[in-house]
Design a protein around this motif. Structure first.
Motif, PDB file in Angstrom:
ATOM      1  N   SER A 173       0.818  -1.211   0.000  1.00  0.00           N
ATOM      2  CA  SER A 173       0.000   0.000   0.000  1.00  0.00           C
ATOM      3  C   SER A 173       0.852   1.261   0.000  1.00  0.00           C
ATOM      4  O   SER A 173       0.302   2.373   0.058  1.00  0.00           O
ATOM      5  CB  SER A 173      -0.926   0.005   1.228  1.00  0.00           C
ATOM      6  N   GLN A 193      -6.160   5.703   3.886  1.00  0.00           N
ATOM      7  CA  GLN A 193      -5.479   5.752   5.179  1.00  0.00           C
ATOM      8  C   GLN A 193      -5.561   7.135   5.827  1.00  0.00           C
ATOM      9  O   GLN A 193      -5.330   7.266   7.027  1.00  0.00           O
ATOM     10  CB  GLN A 193      -4.011   5.339   5.003  1.00  0.00           C
ATOM     11  N   PRO A 245      -9.500   6.973   8.893  1.00  0.00           N
ATOM     12  CA  PRO A 245      -9.676   5.609   9.420  1.00  0.00           C
ATOM     13  C   PRO A 245     -11.051   5.034   9.129  1.00  0.00           C
ATOM     14  O   PRO A 245     -11.181   3.842   8.861  1.00  0.00           O
ATOM     15  CB  PRO A 245      -9.435   5.772  10.917  1.00  0.00           C
ATOM     16  N   LEU A 265     -11.125   3.881   5.644  1.00  0.00           N
ATOM     17  CA  LEU A 265     -10.306   2.689   5.502  1.00  0.00           C
ATOM     18  C   LEU A 265     -11.056   1.448   5.973  1.00  0.00           C
ATOM     19  O   LEU A 265     -11.045   0.406   5.312  1.00  0.00           O
ATOM     20  CB  LEU A 265      -9.003   2.852   6.296  1.00  0.00           C
ATOM     21  N   ASN A 269      -1.944  -2.745  10.683  1.00  0.00           N
ATOM     22  CA  ASN A 269      -2.020  -1.389  11.202  1.00  0.00           C
ATOM     23  C   ASN A 269      -2.175  -1.419  12.715  1.00  0.00           C
ATOM     24  O   ASN A 269      -3.078  -2.058  13.257  1.00  0.00           O
ATOM     25  CB  ASN A 269      -3.206  -0.662  10.564  1.00  0.00           C
TER      26      ASN A 269
END
Length: 661
Positions: free
Chosen positions: A541, A619, A622, A625, A644
């Protein structure tokens, strides 16, 4: 009369396993003929012996009939009529004895003698030539293999022309002697196919004629129809004899022509500068040197006969009846390699990226034709309705591909939408539309150089960068890079081979990737560049990394944010390309297109890159994501790892958990 099987004299020089197998069939036929001739001769000698015995028996019978009157019978009165009758029978038997004697002489001259001459002359000649051919062949094979081994070991870096000429002359002499011995033996076997027919029929012709003459003189028991039959048989024998004479003359002329060829026929690699190469082959056969490992660092080279059959590479050792499978060529790749300072070496790599066999050709022509043939077969051209036309079209397309775009006219605007930098709308992945470019010279400047090696080889890279980081494709990394790996939500590994890269002028459309693919592939085809560097492409990523598969050293890395275009080829699904946009100095940008060949579909790599860019964008938020992770579908094509730390604290995702996408 049916056609006679023959050994082709033109194949005596190559001495392929197929020719040797056919030769063994002729030798087996000659051996069977010898055994049968011996048995037939025994039967004819038995008939001849029986006829001689008949002569002696009739002579003895005649004497016995005459001796009747000399017998002192106690009751011998009234035997005068019997005695006169027996005297008459004695004369008849004597006359028949003369006929039997003539018949026995005819059997000896027309039945037994021809078969003995055939055995002692023709079969003995073939047997003698076979022994001489075996001795010469074994000796020549050893001498030829030794000479060929010397020639194969000639270094290509520091060529000694005098040594090369001596070794080449030695190879040519060995081949010439073997060729002459083979031609004599082949001619004798071919002639035997004619002579055996004559040898089988001529004795029976004499036997039948003798019997007919015997019975004609005795009682005229046979009709004239037999005469016509015997005449036809006689005509047939004369016809076969005429064919033999004609074929013998043809073989003599052909032998003279084959032995009067140019010296280049015997000399390997005689035309190095401009060999006539056929790049449209879909099948190939010939001798190659196979590299075999005998230890950790030691290798041996074995000269074997290879041929292609469909999508398979077959090998047939000397003396073997049939060939065995060596390598499945479907979806394989072939490339030139440097191997032990030997010339004309190439390696076949399996579809999984595993290094296959290493082979060496004896000439530049054979070397390039083998590579082209294997490359054509790996694309499964042989499965088409017209493989030859498909191979010609493929190579013509490669030649046309290096022609300037302006001279070819405009291309059709039928490309699919590119998998560009993607946006998030309602939790769905939506690709942007590709721009229409009317003038393809705006994509890549004419004359742009192409780079075929993306990085140095792994050994040189380690020598120049001691202490370089290693990356493991399974997520196990060294402590120095552990923090960076744990920040990545996506890890996808693909096996790729670098084809080429070049500078481009725009990254607004995927057309620039298709044009770069076209020019890179065309340049490789025109310049016979088959070498490719294999790497592991790690998609995260944050970046794209090329990792050496043996040392796990990171060869190069591209920040994911700099990858502005990526697309898979629309016809060859294994081709993948992407554009990297870098800002070198304020106001100055550089854009380069990179082209790879993958073992999997390029769409999967594009999906992984697209997912990585979406994760990189998400990202920043949050919640976005988490929503993205819920919306990603699960498949069996790849994996991404959620590492993460912030999400771990929330208890939603645990470190090391994997899901398939």
């Amino acid at each position: 009369m049916p056609a006679v099987d023959k050994l082709l004299l033109e194949e005596a020089l190559q001495d392929s396993p197929q020719t040797r197998s056919l030769l063994s069939v002729f030798e087996e036929d000659a051996g069977t003929l010898t055994d049968y001739t011996n048995q037939l001769l025994q039967a004819m000698q038995r008939v001849y012996g029986a006829q001689n015995e008949m002569c002696l028996a009739t002579q003895q019978l005649s004497k016995q009939l005459l001796a009747y009157e000399k017998q002192h019978f106690a009751l011998g009165k009234g035997d005068e009529e019997v005695i006169s009758t027996l005297h008459y029978f004695s004369k008849v038997v004597d006359e028949l004895n003369i006929l039997h004697s003539e018949l026995a002489k005819q059997f000896a001259d027309t039945m037994v003698l021809p078969i003995i001459q055939f055995r002692e002359k023709d079969l003995t000649e073939v047997s003698t030539l076979k022994d001489l051919f075996g001795l010469a062949s074994n000796g020549m094979f050893v001498k030829h293999d030794v000479s060929m081994a010397k020639y194969s070991r000639l270094p290509k870096r520091k060529e000694n022309e005098k040594l090369k000429a001596e070794v080449a002359k030695e190879v040519a002499n060995a081949r010439r002697k073997q060729h002459l011995s083979s031609l004599q033996y082949y001619c004798a076997l071919n002639a035997l196919q004619y002579r055996k027919r004559v040898a089988m029929m001529e004795p029976m012709l004499g036997y039948t004629r003798g019997q007919i003459n015997f019975f004609k003189k005795g009682a005229e028991m046979f009709s004239k129809r037999m005469d016509s039959f015997l005449s036809s048989v006689s005509d047939m024998v004369q016809s076969i004899q005429g064919e033999l004479d004609t074929e013998a003359e043809k073989m003599r002329i052909s032998q003279q022509d084959l032995t009067a060829v140019n010296e280049s026929v015997y000399t390997p690699d005689s035309d190095v500068t401009s060999p006539a190469i056929n790049r449209n082959l879909i099948q190939k056969a010939g001798y190659l040197n196979l590299r075999n490992k005998t230890g950790l660092v030691t290798t041996t080279w074995e000269r074997l006969y290879f041929f292609t059959q469909g999508g398979n590479l077959m090998c047939q050792p000397r003396g073997a009846v049939a060939g065995g499978l060596i390598q499945d060529l479907d979806n394989c790749s072939v490339m030139a390699v440097d191997c032990e300072d030997r010339r004309y070496c190439f390696q076949i790599t399996t579809p999984t990226g595993k290094a296959g066999i290493t082979l060496q050709a004896e000439s530049k022509k054979e070397y390039e034709e083998w590579i082209c043939a294997i490359n054509n077969i790996s694309r499964q051209i042989y499965l088409t309705d017209n493989p030859e036309a498909a191979a010609i079209k493929l190579n013509q397309t490669a030649l046309q591909a290096v022609t300037p775009i302006t001279s070819l006219g405009k291309k059709h605007e039928v490309h699919q939408p590119s998998q560009n930098v993607k946006n998030m709308e309602n939790n769905k992945i939506i690709p942007t539309e590709s721009a229409s470019i009317q003038d393809f010279t705006q994509l890549i400047a004419p004359g742009t150089p192409i780079q075929f090696d993306i990085v140095l080889p792994a050994t040189e890279f380690l020598d120049q960068n001691r202490g370089g980081r290693r990356a493991n494709p399974f997520g196990e990394t060294e402590d120095s890079s552990k923090d960076e790996e744990e920040d990545s939500l996506l890890q996808q590994m693909f096996i790729v081979r670098f084809l080429g890269s070049m500078a481009v002028q725009t990254d607004d459309t995927s057309e620039v990737i298709y044009e770069a693919m076209r020019q890179v592939l065309a340049a490789r085809a025109i310049h016979n560049i088959f070498r490719m560097t294999e790497s592991h492409l790690m998609v995260t990523s944050k970046n794209l990394r090329l990792i050496d598969p043996q040392t796990q050293v990171i060869r190069t890395s591209f920040e994911l944010a700099t990858v502005t275009q990526f697309a898979a080829h629309q016809e060859n699904r294994r081709l993948i390309g992407f554009v990297v946009h870098l800002r070198e100095t304020p106001g100055e940008d550089s854009m380069s297109a990179y082209v790879f060949e993958s073992n999997t579909e390029g769409e999967k790599i594009c999906y992984a890159i697209s997912l990585g860019k979406e994760i990189l964008e998400a990202q920043k938020d949050p919640e976005a994501l988490a929503q993205l992770m819920k919306s990603v579908p699960f498949t069996n094509d790849g994996k991404f790892v959620l590492l993460n730390d912030q999400l771990e604290e929330d208890g939603t995702i645990h470190e090391g958990e994997e899901s398939e996408a």
